[in-house]
Design a protein around this motif. Sequence first.
Motif, PDB file in Angstrom:
ATOM      1  N   ASP A 112     -12.476  14.039  -7.292  1.00 39.37           N
ATOM      2  CA  ASP A 112     -12.761  13.013  -7.314  1.00 39.37           C
ATOM      3  C   ASP A 112     -13.632  12.322  -8.762  1.00 39.37           C
ATOM      4  O   ASP A 112     -13.483  11.421  -8.429  1.00 39.37           O
ATOM      5  CB  ASP A 112     -13.921  12.899  -6.336  1.00 39.37           C
ATOM      6  CG  ASP A 112     -14.204  12.989  -4.920  1.00 39.37           C
ATOM      7  OD1 ASP A 112     -12.459  13.509  -4.282  1.00 39.37           O
ATOM      8  OD2 ASP A 112     -14.521  13.928  -4.313  1.00 39.37           O
ATOM      9  N   ASP A 113     -13.322  13.112  -9.382  1.00 39.31           N
ATOM     10  CA  ASP A 113     -14.261  12.519 -11.115  1.00 39.31           C
ATOM     11  C   ASP A 113     -12.754  13.225 -11.594  1.00 39.31           C
ATOM     12  O   ASP A 113     -13.212  11.813 -12.073  1.00 39.31           O
ATOM     13  CB  ASP A 113     -14.432  13.710 -11.533  1.00 39.31           C
ATOM     14  CG  ASP A 113     -16.556  13.771 -11.193  1.00 39.31           C
ATOM     15  OD1 ASP A 113     -16.936  13.239 -10.446  1.00 39.31           O
ATOM     16  OD2 ASP A 113     -16.767  14.923 -11.137  1.00 39.31           O
ATOM     17  N   GLN A 114     -11.464  13.422 -11.826  1.00 36.03           N
ATOM     18  CA  GLN A 114     -10.626  13.324 -12.386  1.00 36.03           C
ATOM     19  C   GLN A 114     -10.064  12.146 -11.871  1.00 36.03           C
ATOM     20  O   GLN A 114      -9.482  11.007 -12.634  1.00 36.03           O
ATOM     21  CB  GLN A 114      -9.705  15.052 -12.009  1.00 36.03           C
ATOM     22  CG  GLN A 114     -10.789  16.000 -12.494  1.00 36.03           C
ATOM     23  CD  GLN A 114      -9.711  17.315 -12.321  1.00 36.03           C
ATOM     24  OE1 GLN A 114      -8.214  16.915 -10.785  1.00 36.03           O
ATOM     25  NE2 GLN A 114      -9.487  18.375 -13.013  1.00 36.03           N
ATOM     26  N   ALA A 115      -9.917  11.679 -10.931  1.00 40.63           N
ATOM     27  CA  ALA A 115      -9.259  10.401 -10.198  1.00 40.63           C
ATOM     28  C   ALA A 115      -9.899   9.090 -10.304  1.00 40.63           C
ATOM     29  O   ALA A 115      -9.262   8.253 -10.991  1.00 40.63           O
ATOM     30  CB  ALA A 115      -9.284  10.790  -8.156  1.00 40.63           C
ATOM     31  N   ALA A 116     -10.761   8.928 -10.472  1.00 40.87           N
ATOM     32  CA  ALA A 116     -12.182   8.249 -11.130  1.00 40.87           C
ATOM     33  C   ALA A 116     -11.249   7.594 -12.434  1.00 40.87           C
ATOM     34  O   ALA A 116     -10.847   6.525 -12.782  1.00 40.87           O
ATOM     35  CB  ALA A 116     -13.367   8.620 -10.585  1.00 40.87           C
ATOM     36  N   ALA A 117     -11.331   8.798 -12.836  1.00 40.89           N
ATOM     37  CA  ALA A 117     -10.566   9.252 -14.464  1.00 40.89           C
ATOM     38  C   ALA A 117      -9.587   8.310 -14.844  1.00 40.89           C
ATOM     39  O   ALA A 117      -9.226   7.559 -15.926  1.00 40.89           O
ATOM     40  CB  ALA A 117     -11.005   9.931 -15.552  1.00 40.89           C
ATOM     41  N   LEU A 118      -8.728   8.921 -13.906  1.00 37.49           N
ATOM     42  CA  LEU A 118      -7.450   8.238 -14.075  1.00 37.49           C
ATOM     43  C   LEU A 118      -7.255   7.072 -13.656  1.00 37.49           C
ATOM     44  O   LEU A 118      -6.919   6.392 -13.948  1.00 37.49           O
ATOM     45  CB  LEU A 118      -6.344   9.369 -13.177  1.00 37.49           C
ATOM     46  CG  LEU A 118      -5.133   9.019 -12.926  1.00 37.49           C
ATOM     47  CD1 LEU A 118      -4.148   9.146 -14.126  1.00 37.49           C
ATOM     48  CD2 LEU A 118      -4.288   9.760 -11.696  1.00 37.49           C
ATOM     49  N   HIS A 119      -7.950   6.198 -12.278  1.00 34.61           N
ATOM     50  CA  HIS A 119      -7.678   5.326 -12.282  1.00 34.61           C
ATOM     51  C   HIS A 119      -8.388   4.544 -13.281  1.00 34.61           C
ATOM     52  O   HIS A 119      -7.959   3.023 -13.388  1.00 34.61           O
ATOM     53  CB  HIS A 119      -9.106   4.827 -10.762  1.00 34.61           C
ATOM     54  CG  HIS A 119      -8.377   3.752 -10.251  1.00 34.61           C
ATOM     55  ND1 HIS A 119      -9.051   2.577 -10.348  1.00 34.61           N
ATOM     56  CD2 HIS A 119      -7.115   3.200  -9.022  1.00 34.61           C
ATOM     57  CE1 HIS A 119      -8.479   2.306  -9.796  1.00 34.61           C
ATOM     58  NE2 HIS A 119      -8.059   2.229  -9.319  1.00 34.61           N
ATOM     59  N   LYS A 120      -9.979   4.915 -13.934  1.00 34.00           N
ATOM     60  CA  LYS A 120      -9.820   3.969 -14.880  1.00 34.00           C
ATOM     61  C   LYS A 120      -8.990   3.733 -16.033  1.00 34.00           C
ATOM     62  O   LYS A 120      -9.558   2.651 -16.869  1.00 34.00           O
ATOM     63  CB  LYS A 120     -11.254   4.418 -15.365  1.00 34.00           C
ATOM     64  CG  LYS A 120     -11.997   3.756 -16.719  1.00 34.00           C
ATOM     65  CD  LYS A 120     -13.899   4.488 -16.210  1.00 34.00           C
ATOM     66  CE  LYS A 120     -14.219   3.785 -17.717  1.00 34.00           C
ATOM     67  NZ  LYS A 120     -15.778   4.216 -18.210  1.00 34.00           N
ATOM     68  N   SER A 121      -8.034   4.979 -16.489  1.00 36.05           N
ATOM     69  CA  SER A 121      -7.092   4.683 -17.894  1.00 36.05           C
ATOM     70  C   SER A 121      -6.390   3.479 -17.376  1.00 36.05           C
ATOM     71  O   SER A 121      -5.163   2.957 -18.151  1.00 36.05           O
ATOM     72  CB  SER A 121      -6.897   6.396 -17.233  1.00 36.05           C
ATOM     73  OG  SER A 121      -5.778   6.752 -16.656  1.00 36.05           O
ATOM     74  N   ALA A 122      -5.791   3.058 -16.508  1.00 33.92           N
ATOM     75  CA  ALA A 122      -4.845   2.310 -15.854  1.00 33.92           C
ATOM     76  C   ALA A 122      -4.812   1.026 -16.572  1.00 33.92           C
ATOM     77  O   ALA A 122      -5.954   0.726 -17.208  1.00 33.92           O
ATOM     78  CB  ALA A 122      -4.898   1.393 -14.100  1.00 33.92           C
ATOM     79  N   GLY A 123      -3.657   0.429 -17.591  1.00 35.81           N
ATOM     80  CA  GLY A 123      -3.958  -0.489 -18.413  1.00 35.81           C
ATOM     81  C   GLY A 123      -3.333   0.426 -20.111  1.00 35.81           C
ATOM     82  O   GLY A 123      -3.803  -0.585 -20.603  1.00 35.81           O
ATOM     83  N   THR A 124      -4.069   1.364 -19.886  1.00 31.79           N
ATOM     84  CA  THR A 124      -4.485   1.964 -21.182  1.00 31.79           C
ATOM     85  C   THR A 124      -3.340   2.757 -21.534  1.00 31.79           C
ATOM     86  O   THR A 124      -2.788   3.647 -21.132  1.00 31.79           O
ATOM     87  CB  THR A 124      -5.265   2.176 -21.331  1.00 31.79           C
ATOM     88  OG1 THR A 124      -6.212   3.341 -20.321  1.00 31.79           O
ATOM     89  CG2 THR A 124      -6.720   1.629 -20.765  1.00 31.79           C
ATOM     90  N   GLY A 125      -2.684   3.294 -22.881  1.00 37.39           N
ATOM     91  CA  GLY A 125      -2.167   4.231 -22.850  1.00 37.39           C
ATOM     92  C   GLY A 125      -0.588   4.279 -22.659  1.00 37.39           C
ATOM     93  O   GLY A 125      -0.130   3.000 -21.983  1.00 37.39           O
ATOM     94  N   THR A 126      -0.058   5.196 -22.531  1.00 41.83           N
ATOM     95  CA  THR A 126       1.193   5.307 -21.498  1.00 41.83           C
ATOM     96  C   THR A 126       0.478   5.549 -20.366  1.00 41.83           C
ATOM     97  O   THR A 126       0.110   6.621 -19.739  1.00 41.83           O
ATOM     98  CB  THR A 126       1.841   5.938 -22.170  1.00 41.83           C
ATOM     99  OG1 THR A 126       1.897   7.840 -21.995  1.00 41.83           O
ATOM    100  CG2 THR A 126       2.477   5.163 -23.622  1.00 41.83           C
TER     101      THR A 126
END
Length: 199
Positions: free
Chosen positions: A69-83
Amino acid sequence: MPTGVAIRDVRGQLFDAAERVLLRDGPSALTSRAVTTEAGCAKGVLHRHFTDFDAFLAELVLDRIARIDDQAAALHKSAGTGTIAHNITQALLDLFESVAVAIVSLVTSRDGLRAQLREVRPAGVPILTDAATAIASYLTAERELGRIIADADVDTLAPTLVGAAHMLFADRQGIPPGAGDVRKVVTAVIAGVEQKPLR
């Protein structure tokens, strides 16, 4: 450990011990005696806290799933950044460089454990299903941001990415794949859905 000596965070210590045995010796070596020996406590300690060994293993799996769940939240937050390829690659590396592959092997090798888990999670293989859900959520966010095409089938892409990555990591005895190996798979899977930036 002498009788009458209190153990702090018994569940956590037993879970950590089980994880060490699982990673070191594999699912077939994971017994209640192996866990309590690894934890340095009497065998009865485990059975005082769990109805049986499969109940203990089910709680272990659910505890490790909660970490996703913590990893999922971090991944979702990365949307729109990096590639997109980098974000998914990193998420898959974080997942499969942990105890995830061993947990999947454990679940598939124990009928009693699967039966216990089905009572609370009726569908899918734990860890893999959770990872696919997290990646689908991330891809949906990227689709909403216009970074992948509007008709991208995220519910097919996500399990494809997880399954392909799992295949890379499935051999516990072999040399684990590097970031480049995972990125190559991710890039191939998402190649048809990435939106080309406007020039």
